[in-house]
Design an enzyme around this catalytic site. Structure first.
Site, PDB file in Angstrom:
ATOM      1  N   CYS A 298      41.239  45.847  37.053  1.00 24.02           N
ATOM      2  CA  CYS A 298      41.239  47.219  36.536  1.00 24.02           C
ATOM      3  C   CYS A 298      42.604  47.520  35.936  1.00 24.02           C
ATOM      4  CB  CYS A 298      40.957  48.195  37.676  1.00 24.02           C
ATOM      5  SG  CYS A 298      41.065  49.916  37.142  1.00 24.02           S
TER       6      CYS A 298
ATOM      7  N   GLY B 246      45.384  57.406  48.872  1.00 27.01           N
ATOM      8  CA  GLY B 246      46.726  56.828  48.864  1.00 27.01           C
ATOM      9  C   GLY B 246      47.413  57.038  50.183  1.00 27.01           C
TER      10      GLY B 246
ATOM     11  N   TYR C 265      33.083  53.003  45.923  1.00 25.00           N
ATOM     12  CA  TYR C 265      34.009  52.808  47.031  1.00 25.00           C
ATOM     13  C   TYR C 265      35.042  53.910  47.196  1.00 25.00           C
ATOM     14  CZ  TYR C 265      38.016  50.941  49.580  1.00 25.00           C
ATOM     15  OH  TYR C 265      39.060  50.779  50.450  1.00 25.00           O
TER      16      TYR C 265
ATOM     17  N   CYS D  30      45.485  57.253  43.334  1.00 24.59           N
ATOM     18  CA  CYS D  30      46.284  58.306  43.951  1.00 24.59           C
ATOM     19  C   CYS D  30      45.406  59.538  44.083  1.00 24.59           C
ATOM     20  CB  CYS D  30      47.481  58.675  43.072  1.00 24.59           C
ATOM     21  SG  CYS D  30      48.646  57.317  42.836  1.00 24.59           S
TER      22      CYS D  30
ATOM     23  N   ASP E  34      27.913  45.439  52.524  1.00 27.60           N
ATOM     24  CA  ASP E  34      29.223  46.021  52.232  1.00 27.60           C
ATOM     25  C   ASP E  34      29.194  46.563  50.809  1.00 27.60           C
ATOM     26  OD1 ASP E  34      31.764  46.923  52.670  1.00 27.60           O
ATOM     27  OD2 ASP E  34      32.623  44.970  53.164  1.00 27.60           O
ATOM     28  N   ASP E  35      30.154  47.440  50.513  1.00 28.74           N
ATOM     29  CA  ASP E  35      30.135  48.081  49.192  1.00 28.74           C
ATOM     30  C   ASP E  35      30.648  47.152  48.093  1.00 28.74           C
ATOM     31  OD1 ASP E  35      32.811  48.724  50.591  1.00 28.74           O
ATOM     32  OD2 ASP E  35      33.228  48.985  48.464  1.00 28.74           O
TER      33      ASP E  35
ATOM     34  N   CYS F 193      35.206  56.312  35.991  1.00 30.26           N
ATOM     35  CA  CYS F 193      35.297  55.086  36.797  1.00 30.26           C
ATOM     36  C   CYS F 193      34.111  54.977  37.753  1.00 30.26           C
ATOM     37  CB  CYS F 193      36.598  55.105  37.604  1.00 30.26           C
ATOM     38  SG  CYS F 193      36.668  53.787  38.820  1.00 30.26           S
TER      39      CYS F 193
ATOM     40  N   ASN G 229      47.500  60.661  38.585  1.00 31.24           N
ATOM     41  CA  ASN G 229      46.529  59.688  39.099  1.00 31.24           C
ATOM     42  C   ASN G 229      45.953  58.924  37.903  1.00 31.24           C
ATOM     43  OD1 ASN G 229      43.157  59.982  40.507  1.00 31.24           O
ATOM     44  ND2 ASN G 229      44.531  58.249  40.466  1.00 31.24           N
ATOM     45  N   GLY G 230      46.054  57.599  37.958  1.00 22.85           N
ATOM     46  CA  GLY G 230      45.573  56.772  36.843  1.00 22.85           C
ATOM     47  C   GLY G 230      46.684  55.837  36.402  1.00 22.85           C
TER      48      GLY G 230
ATOM     49  N   SER H 109      32.884  51.641  54.858  1.00 21.63           N
ATOM     50  CA  SER H 109      32.446  51.783  53.467  1.00 21.63           C
ATOM     51  C   SER H 109      31.033  51.289  53.201  1.00 21.63           C
ATOM     52  CB  SER H 109      33.436  51.056  52.555  1.00 21.63           C
ATOM     53  OG  SER H 109      33.472  49.686  52.894  1.00 21.63           O
TER      54      SER H 109
ATOM     55  N   CYS I 187      35.492  46.388  35.419  1.00 20.44           N
ATOM     56  CA  CYS I 187      35.792  45.381  36.442  1.00 20.44           C
ATOM     57  C   CYS I 187      34.553  44.546  36.771  1.00 20.44           C
ATOM     58  CB  CYS I 187      36.397  46.020  37.689  1.00 20.44           C
ATOM     59  SG  CYS I 187      35.477  47.414  38.309  1.00 20.44           S
TER      60      CYS I 187
ATOM     61  N   CYS J 161      32.821  53.805  33.095  1.00 19.48           N
ATOM     62  CA  CYS J 161      33.541  52.555  32.874  1.00 19.48           C
ATOM     63  C   CYS J 161      32.993  51.558  33.889  1.00 19.48           C
ATOM     64  CB  CYS J 161      35.037  52.753  33.103  1.00 19.48           C
ATOM     65  SG  CYS J 161      35.962  51.184  33.128  1.00 19.48           S
TER      66      CYS J 161
END
Ligand code: 5GP
Ligand code: SF4
Ligand code: MG
Length: 483
Positions: free
Chosen positions: A383, A28, A241, A2, A346-347, A235, A102-103, A284, A440, A437
């Site tokens: 995630c 978002g 991305y 978000c 690509d990313d 993150c 957000n989170g 991206s 993922c 972090c």
């Protein structure tokens, strides 16, 4: 994921928050909301859709007050309910309070269960509402209630609270999600990304620190750090991305970081493929492809034209349209690509379904060899901190080997950036000593995952953790948004 923005002490607070939300729209697209506070009340509006759709000009004029907070919401197909759109406004013992979050909290479900057993009635299915219930149970004053509520939650939060007279910003002790502080004349501005500050003409002062609470009242800013210090866990996927390329995080431009990811990828791949050109998957993949071309000396070609006119309403209704969504959005430039050996950049690869369609379009226009190069490592775990990666069973790299993915995509070779290369490029760090972090990509989560079974993703706002045994839907959610 978000985006949030807050403005204090400004007679155009709602308009400024609105501008800020435009700059955060990539974070978002499901719903948007703005609340204002005028010293006595907190009022606002939330609506489904993009910022421009959610706020016709007239509505914006009705939002009066010198403090405003805005939110753009990113959700999946099942949970796009208006009742979950933020900011959420609640009346409680401290008066009205609005929250924009957000989170994702990793223990919200257990907390909710506990609160419900004691009689709490929840209005939404978001994890964010748990914080409000915890605030409401504290005798006050409201700052103390906020601190004590946040002490009980685990996971990722960058949050803005609005009371009739205060704007409060908070970032979790690990700093998963970004949050920056800016200044616009006498106003304080908070935003998920610096690009939103620039959008409304504010100067970036600094990041809100990990575990920091900032309170604006009567034009004064007070900050405190009431929580136990934790190891930072920013993150890293924001770098890869999510964040907008014109934003700055940790003193470094995201565009430049992505270019560095491409350079690092080229170094790791040096001597492994013979190709004629480098082609990015727009948008991206573009910065990484620039870096790759720079480092490898290969020529960069814009091998795709991207249509900017494919709206969500068109894509969503029918399966046949969904199947064509990629082809509608991206069109390969036949004359450039025919007979070529290409490095396709690509990313990231999440499910692999988009990439597979892109590769088959490339084959159809006569590309001779496709060497797919991804400027991040393979995504092997979901995630739980607010990015909507799917559950393990849908993550292609969690279920297939690299060669299996290569075959699924129909490419001649497939290369991922290593975790070491990723951390070098984003900040000269190593896996042993990182402030990011990378869960993922590595499966190493920086917090205990209280309410989820490893393998199942967290979905902000669609509150179905594993404890109640409900499995996620297997269908692929269709999302408009960044590509
Ligand atoms: P896939 O081939 O895995 O289906 O899709 C890969 C593409 O999805 C990449 O171009 C990447 O930029 C994009 N992507 C990565 N993460 C997200 C996300 O969270 N949301 C959306 N809409 N796209 C994503
Ligand atoms: Fe970001 Fe991945 Fe960690 Fe989620 S798991 S916070 S997407 S790095
Ligand atoms: Mg993309």
């Amino acid at each position: 994921m978000c985006g949030i923005v807050g403005v204090s002490d400004n007679r155009n607070a709602a308009q400024l928050a609105y501008l800020g939300l435009f700059a955060l729209q990539h974070r978002g697209q499901e719903a948007a909301g703005i609340v204002t506070a005028d010293g006595k009340r907190v009022t606002g509006r939330t609506a489904l859709g993009l910022v421009a759709e959610a706020f016709p000009e007239l509505t914006l004029k009705t939002l009066k007050g010198r403090t405003a907070v805005g939110h753009v919401r990113y959700a999946t197909s099942g949970d796009g309910d208006l009742k979950n759109a933020q900011p959420l406004i609640f009346d409680n013992v401290h008066g009205p309070i609005a929250i924009a979050h957000n989170g994702t909290l990793t223990n919200a479900f257990s907390l909710r269960r506990k609160l419900e057993k004691r009689g709490a009635i929840f209005r939404t299915s978001t994890d964010s509402e748990v914080i409000v219930h915890l605030i409401a149970r504290h005798p006050g004053p409201v700052e103390d209630a906020v601190i004590e509520a946040l002490r009980q939650v685990e996971g990722a939060y960058s949050i803005l609270f609005v009371t009739p007279t205060k704007l409060i910003a908070a970032r979790d002790p690990r700093g998963f999600r970004p949050l920056v502080l800016g200044r616009l004349n006498r106003s304080y501005v908070f935003a998920s990304e610096t690009t939103a500050l620039h959008q409304l003409g504010a100067r970036c002062v600094r990041e809100i620190e990990e575990g920091e609470i900032a309170i604006v009242e009567d034009g004064h800013l007070k900050t405190l750090k009431p929580f136990k210090q934790e190891k930072k866990a920013h993150c890293v996927f924001e770098q890869v991305y999510f964040a907008r390329p014109d934003s700055v995080q940790f003193g470094k431009g995201i565009q430049e970081t992505r270019r560095a990811l491409g350079r690092e990828l080229a170094k790791e791949m040096s001597g492994t493929v013979a190709a004629d050109i480098v082609v990015p998957v727009p948008d991206s993949g573009v910065p990484a492809a620039l870096g790759y071309a720079q480092e490898s000396g290969l020529h960069l070609e814009l091998g795709f034209v991207r249509s900017h006119y494919i709206g969500r309403t068109f894509i969503q209704p029918a399966q046949v349209l969904r199947d064509n969504a990629v082809a509608l959005k991206l069109s390969p430039v036949r004359e450039l690509l025919k007979g070529k050996r290409i490095v396709l950049i690509d990313d990231s690869i999440v499910r692999g379904t988009t990439s597979r369609r892109i590769c088959s379009m490339l084959r159809a226009v006569g590309v001779k060899e496709i060497h797919m190069a991804v400027s991040s490592p393979a995504i092997v775990s979901p995630c739980y901190y607010g990015i909507d990666t799917p559950s393990k069973s849908e993550l292609i790299a969690a279920t297939k080997s690299t060669d299996g993915i290569r075959r699924f995509l129909g490419v001649d070779s497939l290369h991922y950036l290593s975790v070491e290369g990723l951390l070098r490029a984003v900040g000269g760090e190593t896996p042993e000593n990182t402030s990011f972090c990378t869960a993922c990509f590595t499966g190493k989560y920086p917090t205990p995952i209280v309410d989820f079974t490893i393998g199942q993703s967290s979905r902000k706002g669609d509150f179905r953790p594993a404890l109640n045994g409900i499995e996620e839907p297997a269908s692929e959610p269709v999302k408009e948004g960044k590509q």
